[in-house]
Scaffold this motif. Structure first.
Motif, PDB file in Angstrom:
ATOM      1  N   ARG A  45      42.020  23.940  71.309  1.00 58.68           N
ATOM      2  CA  ARG A  45      43.184  24.156  72.164  1.00 58.68           C
ATOM      3  C   ARG A  45      44.152  25.146  71.517  1.00 58.68           C
ATOM      4  NH1 ARG A  45      44.667  18.035  74.305  1.00 58.68           N
ATOM      5  NH2 ARG A  45      42.813  17.744  75.607  1.00 58.68           N
ATOM      6  N   HIS A  46      44.319  24.985  70.169  1.00 60.41           N
ATOM      7  CA  HIS A  46      45.197  25.919  69.475  1.00 60.41           C
ATOM      8  C   HIS A  46      44.690  27.362  69.603  1.00 60.41           C
ATOM      9  CE1 HIS A  46      46.910  22.521  66.697  1.00 60.41           C
ATOM     10  NE2 HIS A  46      47.330  22.452  67.971  1.00 60.41           N
ATOM     11  N   THR A  47      43.364  27.506  69.502  1.00 56.17           N
ATOM     12  CA  THR A  47      42.771  28.847  69.618  1.00 56.17           C
ATOM     13  C   THR A  47      43.016  29.425  71.016  1.00 56.17           C
ATOM     14  OG1 THR A  47      41.081  28.234  68.030  1.00 56.17           O
ATOM     15  CG2 THR A  47      40.638  30.172  69.395  1.00 56.17           C
ATOM     16  N   ARG A  48      42.875  28.592  72.031  1.00 58.86           N
ATOM     17  CA  ARG A  48      43.085  29.046  73.405  1.00 58.86           C
ATOM     18  C   ARG A  48      44.548  29.432  73.624  1.00 58.86           C
ATOM     19  NH1 ARG A  48      40.667  24.517  77.211  1.00 58.86           N
ATOM     20  NH2 ARG A  48      41.624  25.892  78.766  1.00 58.86           N
ATOM     21  N   ILE A  49      45.467  28.649  72.997  1.00 60.95           N
ATOM     22  CA  ILE A  49      46.891  28.985  73.110  1.00 60.95           C
ATOM     23  C   ILE A  49      47.159  30.334  72.464  1.00 60.95           C
ATOM     24  CG2 ILE A  49      49.206  28.333  72.328  1.00 60.95           C
ATOM     25  CD1 ILE A  49      48.322  25.394  72.622  1.00 60.95           C
ATOM     26  N   GLN A  50      46.573  30.584  71.302  1.00 57.89           N
ATOM     27  CA  GLN A  50      46.788  31.838  70.590  1.00 57.89           C
ATOM     28  C   GLN A  50      46.235  33.022  71.384  1.00 57.89           C
ATOM     29  OE1 GLN A  50      45.397  31.656  66.573  1.00 57.89           O
ATOM     30  NE2 GLN A  50      46.598  33.439  65.937  1.00 57.89           N
ATOM     31  N   THR A  51      45.052  32.816  72.000  1.00 52.96           N
ATOM     32  CA  THR A  51      44.465  33.881  72.834  1.00 52.96           C
ATOM     33  C   THR A  51      45.354  34.189  74.039  1.00 52.96           C
ATOM     34  OG1 THR A  51      42.244  33.188  72.176  1.00 52.96           O
ATOM     35  CG2 THR A  51      42.427  34.572  74.152  1.00 52.96           C
ATOM     36  N   ALA A  52      45.870  33.131  74.662  1.00 55.62           N
ATOM     37  CA  ALA A  52      46.747  33.324  75.825  1.00 55.62           C
ATOM     38  C   ALA A  52      48.012  34.062  75.440  1.00 55.62           C
ATOM     39  CB  ALA A  52      47.080  31.974  76.456  1.00 55.62           C
ATOM     40  N   ILE A  53      48.560  33.731  74.241  1.00 56.40           N
ATOM     41  CA  ILE A  53      49.762  34.419  73.777  1.00 56.40           C
ATOM     42  C   ILE A  53      49.471  35.898  73.549  1.00 56.40           C
ATOM     43  CG2 ILE A  53      51.371  34.612  71.835  1.00 56.40           C
ATOM     44  CD1 ILE A  53      51.215  31.545  71.583  1.00 56.40           C
ATOM     45  N   SER A  54      48.303  36.214  72.968  1.00 63.51           N
ATOM     46  CA  SER A  54      47.934  37.619  72.729  1.00 63.51           C
ATOM     47  C   SER A  54      47.814  38.386  74.044  1.00 63.51           C
ATOM     48  CB  SER A  54      46.615  37.686  71.956  1.00 63.51           C
ATOM     49  OG  SER A  54      46.751  37.083  70.691  1.00 63.51           O
ATOM     50  N   GLU A  55      47.183  37.744  75.049  1.00 59.76           N
ATOM     51  CA  GLU A  55      47.035  38.408  76.349  1.00 59.76           C
ATOM     52  C   GLU A  55      48.388  38.620  77.020  1.00 59.76           C
ATOM     53  OE1 GLU A  55      44.357  36.015  78.571  1.00 59.76           O
ATOM     54  OE2 GLU A  55      42.545  36.749  77.535  1.00 59.76           O
ATOM     55  N   LEU A  56      49.265  37.603  76.894  1.00 56.91           N
ATOM     56  CA  LEU A  56      50.585  37.728  77.495  1.00 56.91           C
ATOM     57  C   LEU A  56      51.394  38.824  76.809  1.00 56.91           C
ATOM     58  CD1 LEU A  56      52.400  36.619  79.673  1.00 56.91           C
ATOM     59  CD2 LEU A  56      53.195  34.860  78.086  1.00 56.91           C
ATOM     60  N   ASN A  57      51.272  38.915  75.479  1.00 55.96           N
ATOM     61  CA  ASN A  57      51.946  39.986  74.754  1.00 55.96           C
ATOM     62  C   ASN A  57      51.431  41.358  75.192  1.00 55.96           C
ATOM     63  OD1 ASN A  57      53.960  38.967  73.028  1.00 55.96           O
ATOM     64  ND2 ASN A  57      52.417  38.078  71.675  1.00 55.96           N
ATOM     65  N   ALA A  58      50.098  41.439  75.389  1.00 55.99           N
ATOM     66  CA  ALA A  58      49.509  42.711  75.829  1.00 55.99           C
ATOM     67  C   ALA A  58      50.038  43.103  77.217  1.00 55.99           C
ATOM     68  CB  ALA A  58      47.987  42.609  75.858  1.00 55.99           C
ATOM     69  N   LEU A  59      50.164  42.130  78.147  1.00 54.41           N
ATOM     70  CA  LEU A  59      50.700  42.419  79.478  1.00 54.41           C
ATOM     71  C   LEU A  59      52.148  42.892  79.407  1.00 54.41           C
ATOM     72  CD1 LEU A  59      49.255  39.416  81.521  1.00 54.41           C
ATOM     73  CD2 LEU A  59      48.543  41.798  81.657  1.00 54.41           C
ATOM     74  N   ILE A  60      52.924  42.230  78.544  1.00 56.09           N
ATOM     75  CA  ILE A  60      54.328  42.627  78.396  1.00 56.09           C
ATOM     76  C   ILE A  60      54.421  44.033  77.824  1.00 56.09           C
ATOM     77  CG2 ILE A  60      56.463  42.129  77.155  1.00 56.09           C
ATOM     78  CD1 ILE A  60      55.725  39.139  77.378  1.00 56.09           C
ATOM     79  N   ASN A  61      53.578  44.332  76.823  1.00 59.62           N
ATOM     80  CA  ASN A  61      53.581  45.676  76.232  1.00 59.62           C
ATOM     81  C   ASN A  61      53.189  46.738  77.262  1.00 59.62           C
ATOM     82  OD1 ASN A  61      54.384  44.787  73.701  1.00 59.62           O
ATOM     83  ND2 ASN A  61      52.275  44.502  72.965  1.00 59.62           N
ATOM     84  N   ASN A  62      52.162  46.431  78.063  1.00 65.80           N
ATOM     85  CA  ASN A  62      51.745  47.374  79.113  1.00 65.80           C
ATOM     86  C   ASN A  62      52.881  47.645  80.092  1.00 65.80           C
ATOM     87  OD1 ASN A  62      49.203  47.827  78.161  1.00 65.80           O
ATOM     88  ND2 ASN A  62      48.183  46.419  79.564  1.00 65.80           N
ATOM     89  N   THR A  63      53.617  46.586  80.450  1.00 65.76           N
ATOM     90  CA  THR A  63      54.727  46.744  81.386  1.00 65.76           C
ATOM     91  C   THR A  63      55.815  47.626  80.802  1.00 65.76           C
ATOM     92  OG1 THR A  63      54.272  44.546  82.292  1.00 65.76           O
ATOM     93  CG2 THR A  63      56.425  45.516  82.781  1.00 65.76           C
ATOM     94  N   LEU A  64      56.155  47.392  79.529  1.00 64.60           N
ATOM     95  CA  LEU A  64      57.182  48.191  78.873  1.00 64.60           C
ATOM     96  C   LEU A  64      56.763  49.653  78.760  1.00 64.60           C
ATOM     97  CD1 LEU A  64      58.336  45.755  76.037  1.00 64.60           C
ATOM     98  CD2 LEU A  64      59.638  46.447  78.038  1.00 64.60           C
ATOM     99  N   ILE A  65      55.514  49.882  78.353  1.00 64.64           N
ATOM    100  CA  ILE A  65      55.027  51.258  78.207  1.00 64.64           C
ATOM    101  C   ILE A  65      54.962  51.952  79.567  1.00 64.64           C
ATOM    102  CG2 ILE A  65      53.064  52.672  77.488  1.00 64.64           C
ATOM    103  CD1 ILE A  65      52.487  50.533  75.366  1.00 64.64           C
ATOM    104  N   SER A  66      54.579  51.215  80.605  1.00 64.38           N
ATOM    105  CA  SER A  66      54.522  51.790  81.956  1.00 64.38           C
ATOM    106  C   SER A  66      55.897  52.261  82.402  1.00 64.38           C
ATOM    107  CB  SER A  66      53.975  50.758  82.939  1.00 64.38           C
ATOM    108  OG  SER A  66      54.053  51.240  84.259  1.00 64.38           O
TER     109      SER A  66
END
Length: 665
Positions: A478-499
């Motif tokens: 579960r911890h691993t899945r939480i960490q993966t979800a956080i990484s994906e969410l960070n990537a989406l936020i970064n994409n939005t900012l760069i866009s």
């Protein structure tokens, strides 16, 4: 017996006198009376003519063919003909009427008109006018007598012949006409003073008209310079034709411009007709853009222009003009309705100025067709038809400039409306820009507030392995899945900012030498897929001057997309090679994956902002990945293309990204 003989003698004398009276009455009935106090007589009736098809008959021959003469209505018209025409008319003045007269010949472009004046006992004197004769020959015979006022003695009336009626008896005159132009003839008898006044008045009017035409030409050239429209310049061509024709018909050219070059004056008349017809056609071709909107009609008009040119050239080749001129006029029968159709289409399509051109052209078309028909065939035409080209040209040219004015006015209105639209659009753009800036600031604040708790959660999850807390495998997963979800969410936020950043500043400002292979290896090492699922074929030690962060983002988004949408158990191919684009050297990077779909995909819409595939609802994302990739690539002066190849039932999708070695300035 003596009584009977006297009765018979008286009867014979009565019959002789009666016969003489009948002959005298018939002669008077056929004569043209000239009444006292009259200064102008238009010869329209009681004129007979005879056709000389050989052109070789002399006056002596004609006097033997008195019975062959037939009545004809004047003005006379015989079209284009090589024949010579003889006319006979008889004048008789009243007691008190003027003795000295001038016979005014019209039109003034006739080649040869000879007048035979009776001297008595079958003797005649000859005088001649014609546009092929020198000016002095045309006027010597028409100079005024010494009895006229001094200032009038120096004035010569062109195309006029003297007639003297010494007494009140019948005087029979003969005229011989032969010309290479349209065979028309109008005769007017005027007293010398009246002829001088009329001729001078006409020349003043003609000079005024020529001045008006020249002012219009100047106006047209000024408008051509200001508007850059060819139609204004082309409108000068029919104006030049009108000027030339006016100079010829008013005899200004023969008297004042080319007095010693009668042949040149002779050519000016038909030249003006060719110029006028060609100018009208060229104006219509330019104003209505026939080459684009009336392709086949444009070809016909070009043919017409060519035939006008041939007719003009034929003027200098003997009597060839007699062959081509009738065809030129007959082609005009077709050209006029064709041009009328073009104007009608212009009115129907709402072209500004077409209505004025339509009205002017209908008048021009109707009256000129009558004049051309009369000039081409053996018809007697009203006097006004001889002046029809000048009258109709004035009307039509006036309507041409009215149409050009309306067209320019409509163009100015359209420009003003366009400026207003641009002004409103700029205001709207400013408002939109302000809204986008506010939106961007809001997004920055929101993402900052989101990234702070995500960073806290991520740090807590990362400290668990370090502190060696004993947890169950299920909880560790579960911890691993939480960490993966956080990484994906960070990537989406970064994409939005760069866009947001790329929308406002589409430039790559932080460019450094970057190794392609290092970036690709780093992305693959951090990707969730196994390294065996990648087929890599890249050129070693290739570097590009790019923004390393943005370049990493481009390749990362393309590779992650390939992983998300690839067919099950398929591999991803990554290759790079040197390539040229418009003489610029660069690197072409290709990323290929298999894609399963029942319909052929449309790769163009994949680059739209916020676009997501509805048939793949389980794949996360905001639809910014490929939009962002394209913006970054174009900011580096490169390009991206997507190619789809069917390999049933799988589609092979390849993204080709090209970056230049040196960024374009």
């Amino acid at each position: 017996m003596e009584v009977s003989s006297q009765l018979m003698h008286t009867f014979y004398r009565f019959i002789t006198v009666l016969f003489a009276l009948i002959i005298s009455w018939n002669a008077n009935a056929q004569s043209i009376p000239i009444q006292a106090g009259i200064n102008t007589v238009h010869l329209t009736q009681n004129i007979q003519y005879l056709t000389d098809k050989t052109g070789q008959l002399t006056l002596k021959d004609i006097l033997k063919k008195e019975s062959d003469f037939t009545s004809v209505a004047f003005p006379f018209g015989a079209g284009f003909s090589n024949n010579a025409y003889w006319f006979r008319f008889t004048l008789q003045r009243d007691q008190g009427a003027a003795k000295n007269w001038l016979l005014i010949i019209n039109p003034t472009y006739l080649d040869s008109v000879k007048l035979y004046t009776p001297l008595g006992h079958q003797n005649y004197s000859q005088s001649e006018v014609g546009d092929l004769l020198p000016t002095d020959r045309q006027n010597d015979s028409a100079t005024l007598s010494s009895s006229e006022p001094r200032f009038m003695q120096s004035i010569m009336v062109p195309f006029s012949l003297p007639i003297t009626l010494a007494n009140t008896q019948l005087h029979t005159f003969y005229i011989r006409l032969q010309t290479n132009s349209s065979t028309t003839l109008r005769l007017t008898l005027q007293t010398p003073a009246e002829a001088v006044f009329t001729s001078t008045s006409k020349q003043i009017i003609s000079a005024t008209a020529i001045g008006g035409w020249l002012m219009l030409c100047l106006y047209a050239f000024i408008m051509t310079r200001l508007t850059q429209k060819k139609a204004y310049a082309l409108s000068c061509i029919p104006l030049l034709g009108c000027i030339t024709l006016t100079l010829v018909k008013s005899s200004i050219a023969a008297q004042y411009i080319f007095p010693d070059h009668p042949m040149l004056v002779h050519l000016l008349g038909p030249t003006s007709v060719c110029v006028m017809l060609s100018g009208i056609i060229l104006f219509f071709m330019s104003f209505f853009q026939t080459s684009q909107k009336f392709k086949y009609i444009h070809w016909f008009l070009q043919f017409n222009l060519g035939f006008n040119l041939v007719s003009f050239i034929s003027l200098f080749i003997g009597k060839s003009y007699l062959l081509f001129a009738p065809f030129m006029y007959q082609i005009s029968y077709i050209t006029f309705p064709v041009l009328c159709f073009i104007i009608w289409k212009g009115v129907k399509n709402g072209i500004a100025g077409s209505r004025s051109l339509f009205v002017g052209y209908v008048v021009f078309f109707t009256l000129n067709i009558c004049a051309i028909f009369a000039a081409t065939y053996h018809l007697s035409t009203p006097t006004i038809f001889l002046d029809m080209p000048e009258i109709t040209s004035f009307i039509f040219i006036f309507m041409i400039y009215q149409g050009l004015y309306q067209n320019k006015k409509a163009e100015n209105v359209a420009k003003r409306k366009l400026k207003e639209k641009i002004h409103f659009a700029e205001k709207e753009a400013e408002l939109e820009k302000t809204r986008r800036i506010n939106q961007s600031h809001f997004m920055t604040l929101v993402t900052h507030e989101l990234k702070t708790p995500l960073a806290v959660i991520d740090s807590i999850i990362q400290t668990l392995p370090i502190e060696k807390i004993d947890i169950s495998p299920k909880l560790a997963e579960r911890h691993t899945r939480i960490q993966t979800a956080i990484s994906e969410l960070n990537a989406l936020i970064n994409n939005t900012l760069i866009s947001e950043y790329m929308d406002f500043d589409n430039r790559s400002s932080n460019c450094n030498e970057t190794n392609i292979n290092d970036i690709i290896k780093n992305i693959i090492n951090h990707s969730p897929a196994n390294a065996k699922q990648y087929i890599i074929n890249t050129t070693s030690n290739v570097t590009l001057k790019v923004d390393a962060f943005l370049f990493h983002l481009v390749l990362n988004n393309l590779i992650i997309n390939a992983l998300k949408y690839r067919a099950a158990d398929s591999s991803i191919s990554i290759s790079s090679t040197k390539a040229y684009d418009n003489s610029r050297e660069g690197v072409l990077i290709s990323i290929t994956n298999d894609y399963k779909s029942s319909q052929k995909p449309d790769p163009d819409i994949w680059f739209y902002k916020y676009y997501r595939q509805l048939d793949k609802p389980n794949i996360q994302g905001f639809g910014l990945g490929l939009y962002l990739v394209k913006s970054i690539v174009e900011a580096h002066s490169g390009y991206i293309q997507c190619r789809v190849i069917e390999e049933a039932p799988i589609w092979k999708v390849t993204f080709n990204v090209w970056f230049p070695f040196t960024e374009k300035d």
